[in-house]
Design an enzyme around this catalytic site. Structure first.
Site, mmCIF file in Angstrom:
data_model
loop_
_atom_site.group_PDB
_atom_site.id
_atom_site.type_symbol
_atom_site.label_atom_id
_atom_site.label_comp_id
_atom_site.label_asym_id
_atom_site.label_seq_id
_atom_site.Cartn_x
_atom_site.Cartn_y
_atom_site.Cartn_z
ATOM 1 N N HIS A 89 0.721 -1.061 0.018
ATOM 2 C CA HIS A 89 0.035 -0.025 -0.039
ATOM 3 C C HIS A 89 0.769 1.208 -0.063
ATOM 4 C CE1 HIS A 89 -3.387 -2.480 -0.038
ATOM 5 N NE2 HIS A 89 -4.310 -1.817 0.168
ATOM 6 N N ASP A 151 -6.236 4.307 10.275
ATOM 7 C CA ASP A 151 -7.389 4.387 9.910
ATOM 8 C C ASP A 151 -7.860 3.276 9.066
ATOM 9 O OD1 ASP A 151 -7.484 6.933 10.900
ATOM 10 O OD2 ASP A 151 -7.334 7.942 8.902
ATOM 11 N N GLU A 265 -9.857 13.050 15.380
ATOM 12 C CA GLU A 265 -9.248 13.393 13.934
ATOM 13 C C GLU A 265 -9.924 14.673 13.531
ATOM 14 O OE1 GLU A 265 -8.838 10.374 10.983
ATOM 15 O OE2 GLU A 265 -7.641 9.299 12.173
HETATM 16 P P1 FAD Z 1 4.219 -1.902 1.939
HETATM 17 O O1 FAD Z 1 3.783 -0.791 1.073
HETATM 18 O O2 FAD Z 1 4.118 -3.131 1.412
HETATM 19 O O3 FAD Z 1 5.590 -1.666 2.532
HETATM 20 C C1 FAD Z 1 6.067 -0.137 2.981
HETATM 21 C C2 FAD Z 1 7.588 -0.188 3.303
HETATM 22 O O4 FAD Z 1 7.665 -1.236 4.288
HETATM 23 C C3 FAD Z 1 8.512 -0.768 2.142
HETATM 24 O O5 FAD Z 1 9.657 -0.133 2.305
HETATM 25 C C4 FAD Z 1 8.625 -2.044 2.557
HETATM 26 O O6 FAD Z 1 9.918 -2.673 2.085
HETATM 27 C C5 FAD Z 1 8.836 -2.231 4.150
HETATM 28 N N1 FAD Z 1 8.199 -3.270 4.844
HETATM 29 C C6 FAD Z 1 7.160 -3.887 4.576
HETATM 30 N N2 FAD Z 1 6.860 -4.944 5.592
HETATM 31 C C7 FAD Z 1 7.979 -4.797 6.322
HETATM 32 C C8 FAD Z 1 8.680 -5.517 7.343
HETATM 33 N N3 FAD Z 1 7.906 -6.687 7.888
HETATM 34 N N4 FAD Z 1 9.754 -5.433 7.979
HETATM 35 C C9 FAD Z 1 10.412 -4.583 7.231
HETATM 36 N N5 FAD Z 1 10.101 -3.365 6.465
HETATM 37 C C10 FAD Z 1 8.885 -3.652 5.964
HETATM 38 N N6 FAD Z 1 -0.729 5.145 7.340
HETATM 39 C C11 FAD Z 1 -0.981 5.610 8.471
HETATM 40 O O7 FAD Z 1 -0.115 6.053 9.322
HETATM 41 N N7 FAD Z 1 -2.323 5.837 8.975
HETATM 42 C C12 FAD Z 1 -3.394 5.591 8.133
HETATM 43 O O8 FAD Z 1 -4.543 5.936 8.635
HETATM 44 C C13 FAD Z 1 -3.251 4.918 7.029
HETATM 45 N N8 FAD Z 1 -4.287 4.872 6.201
HETATM 46 C C14 FAD Z 1 -3.971 4.369 4.886
HETATM 47 C C15 FAD Z 1 -4.843 4.109 3.971
HETATM 48 C C16 FAD Z 1 -4.890 3.488 2.582
HETATM 49 C C17 FAD Z 1 -5.973 3.171 1.888
HETATM 50 C C18 FAD Z 1 -3.615 3.331 2.429
HETATM 51 C C19 FAD Z 1 -3.247 2.827 1.044
HETATM 52 C C20 FAD Z 1 -2.289 3.534 3.046
HETATM 53 C C21 FAD Z 1 -2.718 4.154 4.426
HETATM 54 N N9 FAD Z 1 -1.484 4.571 5.350
HETATM 55 C C22 FAD Z 1 -1.692 4.988 6.436
HETATM 56 C C23 FAD Z 1 -0.188 4.395 4.835
HETATM 57 C C24 FAD Z 1 0.504 2.859 5.128
HETATM 58 O O9 FAD Z 1 0.613 2.895 6.846
HETATM 59 C C25 FAD Z 1 1.848 2.920 4.699
HETATM 60 O O10 FAD Z 1 1.581 2.804 3.096
HETATM 61 C C26 FAD Z 1 2.468 1.426 5.086
HETATM 62 O O11 FAD Z 1 3.631 1.078 4.604
HETATM 63 C C27 FAD Z 1 1.623 0.204 4.175
HETATM 64 O O12 FAD Z 1 1.770 -0.890 4.871
HETATM 65 P P2 FAD Z 1 2.002 -2.293 3.668
HETATM 66 O O13 FAD Z 1 1.742 -3.359 4.642
HETATM 67 O O14 FAD Z 1 1.158 -2.175 2.466
HETATM 68 O O15 FAD Z 1 3.546 -1.857 3.553
#
Ligand code: FAD
Length: 514
Positions: A89, A151, A265
């Site tokens: 994400h 969220d 918020e």
């Molecule tokens: P990814 O996009 O898969 O990875 C993000 C980064 O983390 C990359 O660099 C990856 O290499 C690294 N990573 C992933 N897993 C690990 C692991 N296990 N160990 C070490 N590194 C790792 N953020 C907020 O703070 N609050 C919110 O309310 C919020 N709402 C969101 C709503 C939506 C619809 C979206 C799309 C994003 C939102 N986000 C929010 C942002 C979100 O927290 C970040 O984009 C987060 O990185 C997404 O998690 P993911 O698991 O998809 O990570």
């Protein structure tokens, strides 16, 4: 290249191996099902939809040992990098690895295990677990729940802990990174280390908010609290930013022991009947109507909403809940007549954005590009940010939520890698754009340009601000982001834990050391 990076020679394999050899030997050790070089679909894209990068292979690890084997195998090649992919994400390719190995962390063995230490409850979860699964299992099996959320919960534990993890509870409990007491991490050296504030603390603090640069989180221990049964969810509307922000700050500064909401918020919306940006986005229930007659004639192009929630239990008498809510709302200066509220189950409240996701999927805007911008802006600059950005550049909205709400700096641990503004209160500002893809919507490049214009303005006015989910192209920009002192610390941590710069190449901070 990392300054002063030491070469790390794994095991006895002094000779580097070509990338294809690494993949075939991984196939043998991990099993061919765990590794693919054909079906690279999910590993090549992310939620942002702005970047497409092909890795060499997608690996599905089940255990921390699998993760460590992959990192060590990458270290044996002269060029391979490893990206942990949570749920992808990210917006700007941060979980991608061009010609590298992408680890699908969601394939990790499921782990949701209750732990009690001196009577206090914690849950051990896998780094690849989705927060929504952690929520459901903790509530249904233990009647307990984590305290600090995002969220939207279809995000992985490792993914949000690599940044901060912020929602309406962070004013009280800090971001998610402040609610973790222990991590199991595979470093860039291929070592598996359990760390905490007292055990390998340098690694623990490095990894939290560490942009995936120092290790891959394979397990996290999260603080739990008793799960409430029900939530009163409230929205109140303001026409004046000053009143909105001072009420929000008053709420988040309430002392322990004083009555206060459990969630605070806020967001900006357009002062018009536009269905995606304006008044219709406010009501919490289809029966509720936003009646613009209440808006004062002095109101500008945008209005502000404070979004609040109070937790309660079935055993709480309704009159107590009413008394707490009325007592707090009675102190606020919102526009009378523009208040919306509903009561709903706690889990349903935390999963509220899932319902928006379903609608967005039907409308096609979930899968369109998302040039989002997330910032932390100091309290001292937020009024000017409002007059220059919300009221001017964004006066027509972003086709999605524009979040703005205050956070308390003392809830953030400066030993962690994440950087925030200097002031004791700063605001999170999130432009969560949901425009349809062209030709129905604007070109994503135009929206990226609008983001750039906002950042330029912040720089030109010397605002005290930081990017949340930073994304830069040059080394100097990264140094500016961290500031000299924190940048030196970040580089030292990289040298200590990932000296060959194998991990999270999609962040584009360091280059792989051959
Ligand atoms: P990814 O996009 O898969 O990875 C993000 C980064 O983390 C990359 O660099 C990856 O290499 C690294 N990573 C992933 N897993 C690990 C692991 N296990 N160990 C070490 N590194 C790792 N953020 C907020 O703070 N609050 C919110 O309310 C919020 N709402 C969101 C709503 C939506 C619809 C979206 C799309 C994003 C939102 N986000 C929010 C942002 C979100 O927290 C970040 O984009 C987060 O990185 C997404 O998690 P993911 O698991 O998809 O990570």
């Amino acid at each position: 290249m990392i300054a002063c990076a030491e070469h790390f020679l794994p095991g006895n394999d002094a000779e580097p191996k070509p990338d294809d050899d690494v993949v075939s030997s991984l196939s043998k050790t991990l099993g061919v099902q765990a590794i693919t070089t054909d079906d690279l679909g999910i590993a090549s894209k992310d939620f942002g939809g702005l970047k497409f990068v092909k890795p060499l292979a997608l690996v599905r690890p089940y255990t921390a040992d699998d993760v460590a084997r992959v990192v060590r195998a990458a270290a044996r090649s002269p060029t391979l990098t490893v990206a942990a992919r949570g749920n992808g994400h990210s917006i700007n390719g941060q979980a991608m690895a061009e010609h590298g190995l992408v680890l699908d962390m969601r394939s990790m063995d499921e782990l949701v295990q209750l732990v009690r230490i001196n009577g206090a409850p914690y849950v051990d979860v896998s780094g690849g677990a989705l927060w929504e699964d952690v929520l459901k299992r903790c509530v249904s099996e233990f009647g307990l729940a984590p305290r600090s959320w995002t969220d939207y919960l279809s995000l992985t534990v490792g993914g949000t802990l690599s940044y901060a993890g912020v929602s309406g509870q962070a004013f009280r409990y800090g971001p998610q990174t402040s609610n973790v007491t222990e991590l199991e991490v595979v470093t860039g050296k291929g070592e598996t280390i359990v760390c905490s504030k007292t055990q390998s603390p340098e690694l623990f603090f490095a990894v939290l908010g560490g942009l995936g640069q120092f290790g891959i989180i394979t397990r996290a221990r999260i603080v739990l609290q008793e799960a409430p049964h029900t939530v009163r969810w409230i929205r109140v509307v303001y026409s004046e930013f000053e009143e909105f922000s001072s009420d929000a700050e008053w709420l988040v500064r309430r002392e322990e022991g004083e009555s206060c909401f459990d969630y605070v918020e806020g967001f900006v919306f357009v002062n018009s009947d536009d269905p995606s940006n304006g008044w219709p986005t406010l009501p919490l229930d289809p029966q509720q109507v936003f009646d613009p007659i209440h808006i004062p004639p002095s109101a500008g192009p945008v209005l502000y909403c404070l979004e609040l929630a109070l937790h309660y239990r079935h055993s709480d008498h309704p009159s107590r809940v009413d008394a707490v809510v009325d007592g707090l709302l009675g102190r606020l200066r919102f526009i009378k007549g523009l208040k919306f509220q509903v009561d709903m189950g706690y889990t349903e409240f935390l999963l509220r954005v899932k319902r928006d996701e379903e609608h967005a999927k039907i409308n096609g805007v979930w899968d369109a590009p998302h040039p989002w911008l997330n910032l932390f802006v100091s309290k001292s600059n937020i009024a000017e940010f409002d007059s220059e950005v919300f009221k001017k550049i964004l006066k027509d909205g972003v086709n999605g939520p524009i979040l703005v709400y205050p956070l308390l700096r003392n809830k953030w641990d400066s030993r962690q890698s994440v950087v925030v503004p200097e002031s004791d209160i700063f605001y999170i500002v999130a432009l969560l754009r949901f425009s349809p893809a062209p030709p129905k919507g604007p070109s994503p490049q135009l929206l990226v340009e609008q983001n750039r214009q906002i950042l330029q303005l912040c720089l030109a006015k010397a605002f005290d601000f930081k990017l949340y989910f930073p994304h830069y192209h040059s080394r100097q920009d990264w140094i500016n982001h961290f500031g000299n002192h924190q940048w030196s610390r970040f580089v030292e941590r990289k040298t200590a834990f990932d000296p060959m710069a194998i991990l999270a190449p999609g962040q584009k901070i360091f280059s792989r050391v051959p």
